[in-house]
Design an enzyme around this catalytic site. Structure first.
Site, short mmCIF file in Angstrom:
data_model
loop_
_atom_site.label_atom_id
_atom_site.label_comp_id
_atom_site.label_asym_id
_atom_site.label_seq_id
_atom_site.Cartn_x
_atom_site.Cartn_y
_atom_site.Cartn_z
N ASN A 134 -17.24 -24.16 1.37
CA ASN A 134 -16.11 -23.93 2.26
C ASN A 134 -15.79 -25.16 3.09
O ASN A 134 -16.65 -26.00 3.33
CB ASN A 134 -16.41 -22.75 3.20
CG ASN A 134 -15.17 -22.23 3.90
OD1 ASN A 134 -14.12 -22.09 3.26
ND2 ASN A 134 -15.25 -21.97 5.19
N ARG A 135 -14.51 -25.26 3.50
CA ARG A 135 -14.06 -26.36 4.36
C ARG A 135 -14.85 -26.37 5.66
O ARG A 135 -15.29 -27.41 6.13
CB ARG A 135 -12.55 -26.18 4.64
CG ARG A 135 -11.98 -27.14 5.63
CD ARG A 135 -10.50 -26.89 5.82
NE ARG A 135 -10.20 -25.56 6.36
CZ ARG A 135 -8.99 -25.11 6.60
NH1 ARG A 135 -7.93 -25.86 6.33
NH2 ARG A 135 -8.79 -23.91 7.10
N THR A 136 -15.05 -25.18 6.25
CA THR A 136 -15.82 -25.07 7.49
C THR A 136 -17.18 -24.49 7.11
O THR A 136 -17.31 -23.28 6.89
CB THR A 136 -15.10 -24.13 8.49
OG1 THR A 136 -13.74 -24.53 8.58
CG2 THR A 136 -15.76 -24.15 9.86
N ALA A 177 -14.73 -18.90 2.61
CA ALA A 177 -15.70 -18.09 3.37
C ALA A 177 -14.98 -17.25 4.43
O ALA A 177 -15.46 -17.10 5.55
CB ALA A 177 -16.74 -19.01 4.01
N GLY A 178 -13.84 -16.68 4.06
CA GLY A 178 -13.12 -15.79 4.97
C GLY A 178 -13.44 -14.33 4.65
O GLY A 178 -14.50 -14.03 4.07
N SER A 189 0.80 -1.23 0.00
CA SER A 189 0.00 0.00 0.00
C SER A 189 0.84 1.29 0.00
O SER A 189 0.51 2.23 -0.73
CB SER A 189 -0.96 0.01 1.19
OG SER A 189 -1.91 -0.99 1.02
N LYS A 222 -9.26 -4.80 11.36
CA LYS A 222 -10.36 -4.41 10.46
C LYS A 222 -11.74 -4.42 11.12
O LYS A 222 -12.64 -3.71 10.68
CB LYS A 222 -10.39 -5.34 9.24
CG LYS A 222 -9.31 -5.08 8.22
CD LYS A 222 -9.50 -6.01 7.05
CE LYS A 222 -8.65 -5.64 5.88
NZ LYS A 222 -8.98 -6.40 4.67
N THR A 270 -5.45 -2.69 8.15
CA THR A 270 -5.31 -4.07 7.72
C THR A 270 -5.33 -4.97 8.96
O THR A 270 -5.53 -4.49 10.08
CB THR A 270 -4.05 -4.24 6.84
OG1 THR A 270 -4.05 -5.56 6.29
CG2 THR A 270 -2.76 -4.00 7.59
N ALA A 285 -12.09 -12.17 2.45
CA ALA A 285 -12.20 -11.83 1.03
C ALA A 285 -13.53 -12.31 0.47
O ALA A 285 -14.21 -11.58 -0.26
CB ALA A 285 -11.04 -12.45 0.25
P1 NAP Z 1 -9.19 -15.71 5.64
O1 NAP Z 1 -10.20 -14.78 6.17
O2 NAP Z 1 -8.19 -16.31 6.57
O3 NAP Z 1 -9.98 -16.92 4.89
C1 NAP Z 1 -9.27 -18.01 4.35
C2 NAP Z 1 -10.24 -18.94 3.60
O4 NAP Z 1 -9.46 -19.98 2.99
C3 NAP Z 1 -11.26 -19.64 4.49
O5 NAP Z 1 -12.42 -19.91 3.76
C4 NAP Z 1 -10.54 -20.96 4.82
O6 NAP Z 1 -11.43 -22.01 5.15
C5 NAP Z 1 -9.89 -21.27 3.49
N1 NAP Z 1 -8.73 -22.12 3.61
C6 NAP Z 1 -7.47 -21.76 4.02
N2 NAP Z 1 -6.65 -22.83 3.98
C7 NAP Z 1 -7.40 -23.87 3.53
C8 NAP Z 1 -7.11 -25.24 3.26
N3 NAP Z 1 -5.90 -25.76 3.45
N4 NAP Z 1 -8.11 -26.02 2.82
C9 NAP Z 1 -9.34 -25.54 2.60
N5 NAP Z 1 -9.69 -24.25 2.83
C10 NAP Z 1 -8.71 -23.43 3.30
O7 NAP Z 1 -8.32 -15.04 4.49
P2 NAP Z 1 -8.78 -13.89 3.45
O8 NAP Z 1 -8.38 -12.57 3.96
O9 NAP Z 1 -10.19 -14.13 3.06
O10 NAP Z 1 -7.78 -14.20 2.22
C11 NAP Z 1 -7.96 -15.36 1.43
C12 NAP Z 1 -7.12 -15.26 0.16
O11 NAP Z 1 -7.55 -14.14 -0.60
C13 NAP Z 1 -5.64 -15.08 0.39
O12 NAP Z 1 -4.94 -15.81 -0.59
C14 NAP Z 1 -5.42 -13.60 0.22
O13 NAP Z 1 -4.11 -13.29 -0.25
C15 NAP Z 1 -6.44 -13.29 -0.86
N6 NAP Z 1 -6.90 -11.89 -0.79
C16 NAP Z 1 -6.67 -11.12 -1.88
C17 NAP Z 1 -7.08 -9.81 -1.87
C18 NAP Z 1 -6.80 -8.97 -3.08
O14 NAP Z 1 -6.87 -7.74 -2.98
N7 NAP Z 1 -6.53 -9.58 -4.20
C19 NAP Z 1 -7.73 -9.27 -0.76
C20 NAP Z 1 -7.97 -10.09 0.33
C21 NAP Z 1 -7.53 -11.42 0.30
P3 NAP Z 1 -12.01 -22.19 6.67
O15 NAP Z 1 -13.14 -21.20 6.81
O16 NAP Z 1 -12.44 -23.59 6.70
O17 NAP Z 1 -10.86 -21.89 7.59
#
Ligand code: NAP
Length: 293
Positions: free
Chosen positions: A160-162, A137-138, A26, A75, A71, A140
């Site tokens: 989603n896994r969970t 389902a995190g 950023s 958040k 961040t 993003a």
């Molecule tokens: P988060 O809130 O931690 O959510 C992670 C998600 O991934 C959850 O649904 C989690 O499932 C799932 N997950 C993680 N490891 C897994 C595995 N081994 N097997 C199955 N499911 C798994 O993270 P987030 O902030 O949403 O970010 C997620 C991704 O989006 C990251 O790669 C991040 O870099 C990317 N992102 C990109 C942007 C952008 O501007 N391009 C912005 C935000 C995020 P559970 O619910 O079961 O734990």
């Protein structure tokens, strides 16, 4: 010796609060754009512990910052210290951008808008009456799902896994925007059927992200249709295993770099109270792609 005039007594301040902040792109993104636009601002990273968040916000007000980004891990908690939060940020349950207008702090979430602008720009299509599969389902997933629902999608399936995490997002959207979201567990759902019924497939999990580039959220047997758009929120690598498979099937593919870029552009537009021209934004995007390599 040349005098450095980038920061003077008149320069106004923007910044990023988080912990950690060292990895963030950023500061480079915002300072590059501010420089190109000749806006007399500087954007600085500020590492803030959870226990110091309230003091940090008071300090930012006292120091008359024009605005700031938030961040992880702040958040959600930041909302306690704001005067107002936008409807979209409330539904998402997270704020990533705050505008300071004469001491009044208003919170926004620009992730969904960043996703939308990048998707429309790069895939060339919108969401009205479309069927969408969201994997994950995190945070993003939540900002993307809320935005897509607000854009008039016909149906959203969250896998989603969970499953409880997917259910939580489905409930928020079904109860507050439109009852169009269903969800299921990635262990039990019939993934090929759901993929086959979807116009767009969006990965929001971290599966396939650097360094685990050999993994995909979808089994390698899953078949795509060449009319589908496959989007991955991951931007490192630029082509995940999922995107490579979709590309091989002739699908339009989009990575997460544009989402990252446009959420920043949207924050700047909120702080400045203006809309940048498409031409300017595209020029800056080209430079951004270079610094993020
Ligand atoms: P988060 O809130 O931690 O959510 C992670 C998600 O991934 C959850 O649904 C989690 O499932 C799932 N997950 C993680 N490891 C897994 C595995 N081994 N097997 C199955 N499911 C798994 O993270 P987030 O902030 O949403 O970010 C997620 C991704 O989006 C990251 O790669 C991040 O870099 C990317 N992102 C990109 C942007 C952008 O501007 N391009 C912005 C935000 C995020 P559970 O619910 O079961 O734990």
């Amino acid at each position: 010796m040349l005098i450095d005039n980038r920061v003077t007594g008149r320069t106004k301040v923007l910044g990023l609060i988080g912990n950690p902040v060292e990895h963030s792109l950023s500061p480079q993104l915002h300072n590059t754009i501010l420089g190109i636009l000749k806006l007399d601002y500087v954007y600085i990273p500020m590492k803030v512990e959870k226990s110091e968040l309230e003091s940090a916000v008071k300090g930012i007000k006292a120091l008359n910052f024009k605005g700031f980004n938030i961040t992880a891990p702040h958040k959600k908690h930041i909302m306690e210290y704001l005067d107002e939060v936008s409807k979209e940020a409330l539904l998402i349950g997270a704020v990533n951008t705050v505008k300071n207008t004469d001491g009044r702090l208003v919170g926004y979430n620009t992730d969904g808008e960043g996703f939308l602008r990048s998707f429309k720009e790069e895939a060339g299509v919108g969401f009205q009456d479309k069927k969408i599969l969201i994997i994950g389902a995190g945070g993003a997933a939540r900002s993307i799902a809320v935005k897509i629902a607000m854009e008039g999608a016909k149906a959203i399936t969250i896998v989603n896994r969970t499953p409880e995490n997917a259910r939580e997002i489905a409930d928020v959207i079904n109860n507050n925007i439109k009852a169009i979201v269903q969800c299921c567990s990635s262990q039990t759902c019939k993934m090929q059927d759901i993929v086959g019924e979807s116009d767009y497939i969006i990965n929001t999990t971290s599966i396939g992200m650097h360094p685990d580039v050999g993994f995909s959220p979808l089994d390698s047997q899953i078949k795509f249709d060449s009319n589908q758009v496959v989007y991955d929120a991951i931007y490192s690598p630029l082509k995940t295993k999922l995107l490579l498979a979709a590309e091989k099937s002739g699908c339009k593919i989009v990575n997460g770099l544009g989402m990252l870029f446009y959420q920043g552009i949207n924050a700047l537009e909120i702080w400045m109270g203006l809309k940048f021209s498409d031409e300017l934004v595209m020029n800056v995007y080209d430079s951004f792609k270079e610094i993020s390599k």
